[in-house]
Scaffold this motif. Structure first.
Motif, short mmCIF file in Angstrom:
data_model
loop_
_atom_site.label_atom_id
_atom_site.label_comp_id
_atom_site.label_asym_id
_atom_site.label_seq_id
_atom_site.Cartn_x
_atom_site.Cartn_y
_atom_site.Cartn_z
N SER A 36 38.48 55.09 20.88
CA SER A 36 38.64 55.60 19.51
C SER A 36 39.61 56.77 19.51
O SER A 36 39.71 57.50 20.49
CB SER A 36 37.27 56.04 19.00
OG SER A 36 37.44 56.79 17.82
N ARG A 37 40.28 56.96 18.38
CA ARG A 37 41.16 58.12 18.24
C ARG A 37 40.35 59.38 17.93
O ARG A 37 40.78 60.49 18.16
CB ARG A 37 42.19 57.89 17.12
CG ARG A 37 43.26 56.88 17.46
CD ARG A 37 43.93 56.37 16.20
NE ARG A 37 43.04 55.46 15.47
CZ ARG A 37 42.44 55.76 14.33
NH1 ARG A 37 42.64 56.93 13.78
NH2 ARG A 37 41.64 54.91 13.74
N LEU A 38 39.15 59.15 17.38
CA LEU A 38 38.29 60.30 17.06
C LEU A 38 37.75 60.91 18.35
O LEU A 38 37.50 60.21 19.30
CB LEU A 38 37.11 59.85 16.20
CG LEU A 38 37.42 59.42 14.79
CD1 LEU A 38 36.15 58.97 14.11
CD2 LEU A 38 38.05 60.56 14.02
N HIS A 39 37.57 62.23 18.34
CA HIS A 39 37.05 62.86 19.54
C HIS A 39 35.70 63.50 19.33
O HIS A 39 35.44 64.06 18.28
CB HIS A 39 38.05 63.90 20.07
CG HIS A 39 38.59 63.47 21.39
ND1 HIS A 39 38.01 63.84 22.56
CD2 HIS A 39 39.63 62.67 21.71
CE1 HIS A 39 38.69 63.29 23.56
NE2 HIS A 39 39.67 62.57 23.06
N VAL A 40 34.85 63.36 20.33
CA VAL A 40 33.51 63.95 20.24
C VAL A 40 33.64 65.46 20.32
O VAL A 40 34.30 65.96 21.21
CB VAL A 40 32.60 63.43 21.37
CG1 VAL A 40 31.26 64.14 21.30
CG2 VAL A 40 32.42 61.95 21.25
N LEU A 52 35.45 58.13 22.77
CA LEU A 52 34.43 57.12 22.42
C LEU A 52 34.98 55.77 22.85
O LEU A 52 36.17 55.50 22.71
CB LEU A 52 34.22 57.09 20.91
CG LEU A 52 33.51 58.27 20.25
CD1 LEU A 52 33.50 58.07 18.75
CD2 LEU A 52 32.10 58.44 20.77
N ASP A 76 29.93 48.27 20.06
CA ASP A 76 29.95 49.31 19.04
C ASP A 76 30.45 50.59 19.71
O ASP A 76 30.43 50.70 20.93
CB ASP A 76 28.53 49.50 18.49
CG ASP A 76 28.56 50.22 17.15
OD1 ASP A 76 29.67 50.62 16.69
OD2 ASP A 76 27.49 50.38 16.56
N TRP A 77 30.87 51.56 18.88
CA TRP A 77 31.37 52.80 19.46
C TRP A 77 30.25 53.50 20.19
O TRP A 77 29.12 53.57 19.71
CB TRP A 77 31.96 53.69 18.36
CG TRP A 77 33.18 53.06 17.80
CD1 TRP A 77 33.31 52.50 16.57
CD2 TRP A 77 34.44 52.88 18.46
NE1 TRP A 77 34.58 51.98 16.41
CE2 TRP A 77 35.29 52.20 17.55
CE3 TRP A 77 34.92 53.22 19.72
CZ2 TRP A 77 36.59 51.86 17.88
CZ3 TRP A 77 36.23 52.88 20.04
CH2 TRP A 77 37.05 52.21 19.13
N ASP A 133 29.17 56.83 22.88
CA ASP A 133 29.44 58.10 23.55
C ASP A 133 28.91 57.96 24.98
O ASP A 133 27.71 57.92 25.20
CB ASP A 133 28.70 59.20 22.76
CG ASP A 133 28.86 60.58 23.38
OD1 ASP A 133 29.31 60.66 24.54
OD2 ASP A 133 28.55 61.56 22.70
N PRO A 186 28.96 66.02 32.47
CA PRO A 186 29.58 65.24 31.41
C PRO A 186 31.05 65.63 31.23
O PRO A 186 31.40 66.81 31.30
CB PRO A 186 28.76 65.62 30.17
CG PRO A 186 28.02 66.85 30.53
CD PRO A 186 27.84 66.84 32.01
N GLU A 199 33.80 66.14 28.87
CA GLU A 199 33.93 66.34 27.42
C GLU A 199 35.17 65.65 26.85
O GLU A 199 35.24 65.38 25.66
CB GLU A 199 33.98 67.84 27.09
CG GLU A 199 32.74 68.63 27.49
CD GLU A 199 31.53 68.35 26.59
OE1 GLU A 199 31.74 67.86 25.46
OE2 GLU A 199 30.40 68.61 27.03
N GLU A 204 26.45 60.48 26.40
CA GLU A 204 25.11 60.30 25.84
C GLU A 204 24.41 59.14 26.54
O GLU A 204 23.23 59.23 26.88
CB GLU A 204 25.22 60.03 24.34
CG GLU A 204 23.86 59.95 23.68
CD GLU A 204 23.93 59.52 22.22
OE1 GLU A 204 25.01 59.12 21.76
OE2 GLU A 204 22.89 59.59 21.57
#
Lengths: 225, 353
Positions: free
Chosen positions: B349-353, B235, B202-203, B205, B229, B231, B208
């Motif tokens: 993932s293409r999404l960024h935290v 993900l 699963d995705w 972080d 960490p 940044e 985390e």
């Protein structure tokens, strides 16, 4: 007001004893059942305020007991499970359990879970503001303050935080959060959840890397406290 | 040499086909090939087959080769009748050698397998004994602490002060947690050994995840951890629970086997080869070069490594990482201390935290 009643459904006498001693010392009236069948019977005859249900019962599966209970019983059900049972836990939560504890559990944790499960199952309580530590969430005005200072949240961030805060003390599964905030077709898009939780933590936590308000429950979901 | 595990049907097909092919090539070369030379070539082929395949397909190939030799190469060709003594001699000697060759090679292989099996069994027994020794010690010690403390509290309660009472309770708590951890280790080990481990990717972080690991350490160890960490880390898709356990094992191991108060650093990187790297660097004495290859073995513990510890943590870490198609390795750093590295091929993932 009468003592709240808790029904313990667990086949292990030691666990029942431990729970009974702790719960009665905290002002609960305790009933216990050794099997699923007996549990279902006692639940219908006593209508307790909360049920502590062990998933590993000798006569029938805890999931089946849960399913049958939820056909008519709307009060709090907290699941007791063994470690490494995330799939079991998620399954039970999706099927109507209010919260869970893994064995071995700490007594303080047990009491906190039970208290918040009973509070949330009482539909008459309407939460207007949630205050915890430096954080204040005004659910009526849709305003979030940290140490008195208003925090700017996007509408999705706010919806997610408000949902968690309204269920303060309770674990909410990834699927549930995604379904409620983004909609049913997003149920498996956990990457959105990760991103938004990280963003919210940056705004509400003193140290986003050591969160004290939005707690990660590995493999299950998040809990607001 | 290890036997090639093919279905007998394929062994038959490949065996006979290769013999036929070889015979055809020899036949095509015509007069330049003497019947004795062809016999030797075919014999060599049968020998190779005998090493690779089971007895029956090899015997079939041997018989076929004898037949082909007789028909196409032993004078006069093509004919199955043998006219002169020399040719008869060639045919029978060929047949004899080919068959003996097949049977002997097969017997040799069976013998080898028997020896291997016995070694395997001895290894299992040794492992089982280590398990029992390690287990009985690792489980009985905390149980002894708990039972002993309970007896003390029950029987001589009035004589001991509240200070000692609290100390005994604290010991019981530590023992309980230790038991819990050991049982968890054993369950993880059995999930790995029985092959019932199912990845739930699963995705995740990663920052985390590392902080969750750090939080699980006792407070006295938490202060030793250095972690910045990253940044920019994307993900990644992995089984968070398993990787958390693996990283915990590496960090916990570092806290146990390096001097108190020396720093332990965790570094995460995502590299160009789409791998997630998680490094755990300590500033202890490092690992003796002679022992370095055993570190991830089950129940292995460094000589003189003090009391406690079952030798399961690192081998579980290895199992969980390998279940992701990754690797874990250890090396000594030039400036001292050990470096444990987890390499995980991951989807990002293409999404960024």
């Amino acid at each position: 007001m009468n003592k709240p009643t808790v029904l313990i459904i667990d086949d292990e006498p030691q666990i029942r004893k431990l729970l009974e001693i702790n719960l009665s010392s905290k002002g609960y009236a305790v009933r216990h059942a050794e099997s699923g069948k007996e549990g279902l019977l006692l639940a219908s005859s006593h209508f307790p305020d909360a049920i502590l249900l062990d998933l590993g019962l000798p006569d029938m599966s805890g999931h089946e007991v849960l399913r049958q209970l939820r056909e008519w019983y709307s009060r709090a059900i907290v699941i007791l499970s063994v470690q490494n049972g995330e799939a079991d836990i998620v399954n039970a939560l999706e099927n109507g359990a209010n919260d869970y504890l893994t064995k071995p559990f700490r007594v303080g944790e047990l009491l906190a879970r039970l208290r918040s499960a009973i509070r949330h199952s009482d539909a008459s309580t309407v939460v207007q503001t949630v205050e915890t530590g430096q954080l204040e969430i005004d659910l009526m005005a849709r305003v979030v303050r940290r140490a008195g200072e208003i925090q700017k949240l996007t509408s999705t961030e706010y919806n997610l935080l408000a949902l968690l805060a309204r269920n303060e003390g309770r674990v909410l599964t990834h699927q549930f959060l995604l379904k409620e905030v983004w909609g049913i077709s997003f149920q498996s898009e956990t990457q959105y959840l990760r991103v938004f939780i990280a963003q919210i933590r940056k705004k509400i936590e003193d140290d986003p890397n050591r969160p004290v308000h939005i707690i990660t429950e590995s493999g299950v979901g998040y809990r607001f406290q | 040499m290890a036997a090639v595990k093919l279905h007998p049907f394929w062994q038959f097909l490949i065996g006979t086909a290769s013999i036929a092919l070889l015979a055809m090539v020899c036949y095509a070369l015509g007069d330049s090939m003497d019947q004795w030379a062809v016999a030797l070539i075919l014999l060599a082929a049968v020998s190779v087959l005998a090493v690779l395949f089971d007895i029956i397909p090899v015997l079939a190939a041997a018989l076929l080769s004898a037949l082909l030799l007789n028909i196409f190469f032993i004078d006069p060709i093509p004919d199955y009748k043998i006219r002169d003594t020399e040719s008869a001699l060639l045919f029978f000697i060929y047949l004899f050698i080919a068959l003996v060759n097949a049977v002997l090679t097969n017997r040799l292989r069976k013998q080898e397998k028997k020896i291997r099996d016995r070694e395997e069994k001895e290894k299992t027994i040794k492992l089982y004994n280590t398990l029992l020794n390690s287990l009985s010690h690792e489980l009985k010690t905390p149980i002894a602490t708990i039972i002993g403390s309970i007896d003390t509290l029950k029987e001589i309660d009035p004589e001991i002060g509240s200070q000692q009472r609290m100390e005994l309770l604290a010991e019981m708590e530590i023992a309980g947690n230790r038991l819990n951890k050991q049982v968890e280790n054993l369950m993880n080990m059995s999930r790995l050994e029985t092959g019932t481990l199912k990845l739930k990717r699963d995705w995740c972080d990663v920052n985390e995840l590392i902080f969750l690991v750090i939080q699980k350490l006792p407070a006295t160890d938490t202060i030793r951890i250095r972690f910045e960490p990253d940044e920019s880390l994307p993900l990644v898709k992995l089984d968070g629970g398993l990787i958390e356990t693996a990283v915990y094992a590496l960090v916990h191991n570092a806290t146990r086997y390096t001097p108190k108060q020396t720093p332990i650093e965790i570094v995460t990187t995502y590299n160009k080869e789409n791998n997630l790297l998680i490094d755990v660097l300590d500033s202890g004495l490092g690992i003796p070069e002679t022992e370095i290859s055993h570190v991830f073995e089950k129940f292995y513990r460094l000589p003189n490594s003090g009391t406690g510890g079952s030798g399961l943590g690192l081998s579980i870490a290895k199992g969980f990482v390998e279940a992701h198609g990754g690797t874990v390795c250890v090396a000594n750093q030039a400036q001292g201390g050990a470096l444990f590295r987890i390499v995980l091929p991951v989807e990002i993932s293409r999404l960024h935290v």
